[in-house]
Enzyme design. Structure first.
Site, PDB file in Angstrom:
ATOM      1  N   GLY A  16      15.867 -23.043 -12.189  1.00 56.86           N
ATOM      2  CA  GLY A  16      16.126 -23.756 -13.439  1.00 56.86           C
ATOM      3  C   GLY A  16      17.536 -24.309 -13.496  1.00 56.86           C
ATOM      4  O   GLY A  16      18.196 -24.277 -14.534  1.00 56.86           O
ATOM      5  N   ALA A  19      18.189 -29.392 -10.667  1.00 54.36           N
ATOM      6  CA  ALA A  19      17.012 -29.873  -9.942  1.00 54.36           C
ATOM      7  C   ALA A  19      15.727 -29.419 -10.633  1.00 54.36           C
ATOM      8  O   ALA A  19      14.824 -30.227 -10.894  1.00 54.36           O
ATOM      9  CB  ALA A  19      17.050 -29.371  -8.497  1.00 54.36           C
ATOM     10  N   VAL A  51      27.928 -26.927 -11.386  1.00 53.71           N
ATOM     11  CA  VAL A  51      28.783 -28.118 -11.262  1.00 53.71           C
ATOM     12  C   VAL A  51      27.829 -29.302 -11.062  1.00 53.71           C
ATOM     13  O   VAL A  51      26.647 -29.171 -11.288  1.00 53.71           O
ATOM     14  CB  VAL A  51      29.805 -27.983 -10.110  1.00 53.71           C
ATOM     15  CG1 VAL A  51      30.912 -27.036 -10.482  1.00 53.71           C
ATOM     16  CG2 VAL A  51      29.126 -27.555  -8.830  1.00 53.71           C
ATOM     17  N   ALA A  54      29.169 -35.721 -11.957  1.00 51.48           N
ATOM     18  CA  ALA A  54      29.344 -37.169 -11.815  1.00 51.48           C
ATOM     19  C   ALA A  54      28.064 -37.749 -11.226  1.00 51.48           C
ATOM     20  O   ALA A  54      27.445 -37.155 -10.350  1.00 51.48           O
ATOM     21  CB  ALA A  54      30.522 -37.470 -10.903  1.00 51.48           C
ATOM     22  N   LYS A  82      31.025 -43.969 -16.427  1.00 55.92           N
ATOM     23  CA  LYS A  82      31.693 -43.986 -15.121  1.00 55.92           C
ATOM     24  C   LYS A  82      31.496 -45.367 -14.492  1.00 55.92           C
ATOM     25  O   LYS A  82      30.356 -45.797 -14.284  1.00 55.92           O
ATOM     26  CB  LYS A  82      31.078 -42.888 -14.241  1.00 55.92           C
ATOM     27  CG  LYS A  82      31.565 -42.917 -12.802  1.00 55.92           C
ATOM     28  CD  LYS A  82      30.921 -41.814 -11.968  1.00 55.92           C
ATOM     29  CE  LYS A  82      31.271 -41.970 -10.493  1.00 55.92           C
ATOM     30  NZ  LYS A  82      30.555 -41.021  -9.635  1.00 55.92           N
ATOM     31  N   PRO A 100      33.977 -49.502  -6.846  1.00 56.11           N
ATOM     32  CA  PRO A 100      33.376 -49.856  -8.143  1.00 56.11           C
ATOM     33  C   PRO A 100      31.857 -49.913  -8.105  1.00 56.11           C
ATOM     34  O   PRO A 100      31.265 -50.093  -7.042  1.00 56.11           O
ATOM     35  CB  PRO A 100      33.920 -51.263  -8.373  1.00 56.11           C
ATOM     36  CG  PRO A 100      34.058 -51.847  -6.997  1.00 56.11           C
ATOM     37  CD  PRO A 100      34.327 -50.692  -6.050  1.00 56.11           C
ATOM     38  N   LEU A 337      19.514 -28.663  -4.120  1.00 54.85           N
ATOM     39  CA  LEU A 337      20.306 -28.012  -3.065  1.00 54.85           C
ATOM     40  C   LEU A 337      19.414 -27.312  -2.049  1.00 54.85           C
ATOM     41  O   LEU A 337      19.806 -27.123  -0.900  1.00 54.85           O
ATOM     42  CB  LEU A 337      21.294 -27.033  -3.703  1.00 54.85           C
ATOM     43  CG  LEU A 337      22.307 -27.699  -4.651  1.00 54.85           C
ATOM     44  CD1 LEU A 337      23.135 -26.647  -5.379  1.00 54.85           C
ATOM     45  CD2 LEU A 337      23.214 -28.671  -3.913  1.00 54.85           C
TER      46      LEU A 337
END
Ligand SMILES: Cc1cc2nc3c(=O)[nH]c(=O)nc-3n(C[C@H](O)[C@H](O)[C@H](O)COP(=O)(O)OP(=O)(O)OC[C@H]3O[C@@H](n4cnc5c(N)ncnc54)[C@H](O)[C@@H]3O)c2cc1C
Length: 504
Positions: A16, A19, A51, A54, A82, A100, A337
């Site tokens: 949980g 992902a 973590v 971004a 972002k 960019p 992961l």
């Protein structure tokens, strides 16, 4: 047998973290008319990585697929916008460039604009490449606006992603998934039973000895790959010889300025530091290679370099860059992961989760688990991993730093042939070709090539058919229009305050 006799009747998602909940949210939405039960199991004892803050622009497609309102999403995750990544000290100490989201200039006569800029640059004219990038100019002025729908407007030439609080993102997706019928079981999985005839997973076994049977298992259990590796022994391709960082330490800190609309990545002695601005704090981390730095040194360096007071204890993480030999093995699909990790330099992991979900929906299985579909899924996944891997390796390879053992190693290391080919093409005539299933487009490659000193010997010969004085005038106009376009936007802070400030 009718195809509905073969319907997958129960899917078990193990894990949980980001992902698991992304998969659960997508299946909750996409399988609403499918007679299939979706159960997500997460351990009350084993935490998430926590973590992963971004993202890159395709995440907008995921949100659209789920029909998530962007402003609500940013409020809930205390997120910010972002426009790209600033790379500090990567090419040389004291040197900075920006990767960019969004194109450089406008193509002329069907030739990419950076080729014309190269011609001007060779003559000492034309200014910096970044001046032709609206997202770069806007980012450095602290401005933000979503792209203008009119393709003729300079303001259409912008793409963006988000910074978000990973814990809040998982919680947000959890409530989305649960509202669409996904069941959440808080249990710790100890292992799995396999069918004796074909080795497929039959059930997951919990620490109290009870079991949950399912037809299809999605392993989102993180680095260890509880099912894909520990139960099925699928194997892992280790890429540490190309991507040698294998540890990270992360700590949030207080923000002492308005959030900037970009991530910063600063190359340090044995790796690099991220800085991710959220509405209520900064996320920070030092990704490093344990051959060249101890955990204590990494932690001390990170704490020393924070822009504000730490808000939590530093969190240590260990990983092996690479990927699972097969992301999908028998009736088990690894996502997140558990499928592999290439380090967070270009914020690609959450995207890989989204991409796994998109591919799964194109070859959604029944209980026959056709090997042809599984092989195609794995082929697409491998290609995607390898293309991103090459892009990441480029950052380490194309450096002039020789002040520390890590950089001396990476600048001398051998690289995959596929990356060498890209480098040869760029060094010859500044050309970039996007291969099938490749995530990063030519703007990204050009940004990193040029930002890290990979300079073409010649520009495209078609550029010389464009009259030089006309080119000078067009280029000057582009820079002016971009500067004025950026200036016309709200500040990032104003935009957030107006549309998506979290109530905290
Ligand atoms: C240092 C670092 C920085 C990163 N930065 C970024 C970034 O900026 N952008 C980006 O896109 N990605 C980033 N990532 C990757 C991102 O964090 C992950 O892709 C994302 O968090 C997904 O993790 P996960 O859900 O696969 O695994 P995890 O977060 O590890 O979740 C695993 C889940 O499995 C459960 N579990 C484990 N074992 C058991 C068990 N025995 N029984 C039951 N449940 C179990 C846990 O309880 C947990 O819920 C970063 C990763 C690292 C390491």
């Amino acid at each position: 047998m009718n195809s509905d006799d073969l319907f997958v009747r129960r899917i078990a998602i193990v894990g949980g973290g980001t992902a698991g909940w992304m998969v659960a949210a997508a299946l909750g939405k996409l399988l609403q008319y499918h007679p299939c039960e979706v159960v997500l199991i997460e351990s009350p004892e084993i935490g998430t990585v926590g973590v992963g803050e971004a993202t890159i622009p395709p995440i907008q497609l995921f949100n659209r697929l789920l029909q998530i309102d962007e402003h609500e999403f940013l409020r809930e995750t205390r997120g910010t916008y972002k426009l790209g990544i600033e790379f500090v000290d990567w090419f040389q100490k004291g040197h900075t460039y920006f990767h960019p989201f969004g194109r450089y200039g406008a193509d002329l006569e069907n030739v990419p604009f950076h080729q014309y800029w190269r011609k001007l640059a060779q003559r000492g004219e034309g200014g910096a490449l970044s001046e032709y990038s609206l997202p770069t100019v806007a980012a450095y002025r602290g401005r933000f606006a979503p792209p203008d729908a009119n393709p003729r407007s300079v303001l259409s030439n912008i793409a963006y992603a988000y910074h978000l609080d990973a814990t809040r993102y998982a919680a947000y997706l959890r409530s989305y998934a649960e509202a669409r019928g996904v069941q959440r079981w808080q249990r710790t999985v100890k292992g799995a039973t396999l069918r004796p005839d074909d080795g497929f997973i039959d059930a997951v076994v919990f620490d109290d000895g009870s079991q949950l049977e399912a037809d299809f298992f999605i392993d989102c259990s993180g680095f260890k790959g509880l099912l894909i590796e520990e139960a099925l022994h699928t194997g892992y391709e280790d890429w540490r010889h190309w991507l040698p960082c294998d540890r990270a330490v992360a700590v949030p800190c207080e923000a002492n300025e308005a959030p900037r609309p970009y991530t910063r990545s600063t190359a340090l002695e044995a790796g690099w530091q991220w800085r991710i601005p959220l509405q209520h704090r900064l996320g920070n981390g030092y990704v490093y290679c344990s051959d060249f730095l101890s955990d204590d040194e990494a932690q001390a360096t990170l704490l020393d370099r924070l822009d504000g007071k730490p808000l939590a204890d530093p969190k240590a993480l260990r990983f092996t860059t690479g990927k699972r030999k097969r992301a999908w093995n028998k009736n088990c699909l690894a996502v997140g992961l558990a499928a592999g990790f290439m380090e967070p330099l270009e914020s690609t992991s959450i995207h890989m989760i989204q991409s796994a979900i998109a591919k799964l929906m194109t070859v959604f299985p029944d209980r026959a688990f056709d090997p042809v579909d599984i092989a195609e899924y794995n082929r697409l996944t491998d290609t995607e991993f390898e293309r991103i891997r090459d892009f990441l390796i480029l950052h380490y390879k194309a450096t002039q730093r020789d002040d520390a053992p890590l950089w001396r190693y990476t600048r001398e290391m051998s690289i995959p042939d596929s990356l060498q080919h890209k480098l040869d093409l760029y060094q010859s005539r500044g050309r970039v070709f996007r291969y099938d299933e490749e995530l990063f487009a030519d703007t990204s490659w050009v940004a990193v090539f040029e930002g890290q000193g990979v300079i073409p010997k010649r520009y495209d010969p078609l550029v010389d058919t464009y009259e030089l004085d006309r080119l000078r005038a067009v280029a000057a106009k582009m820079r002016q229009t971009i500067a004025a376009g950026a200036e016309s936007m709200l500040t990032h802070d104003e935009y957030i305050a107006r549309y998506c400030a979290s109530s905290r």
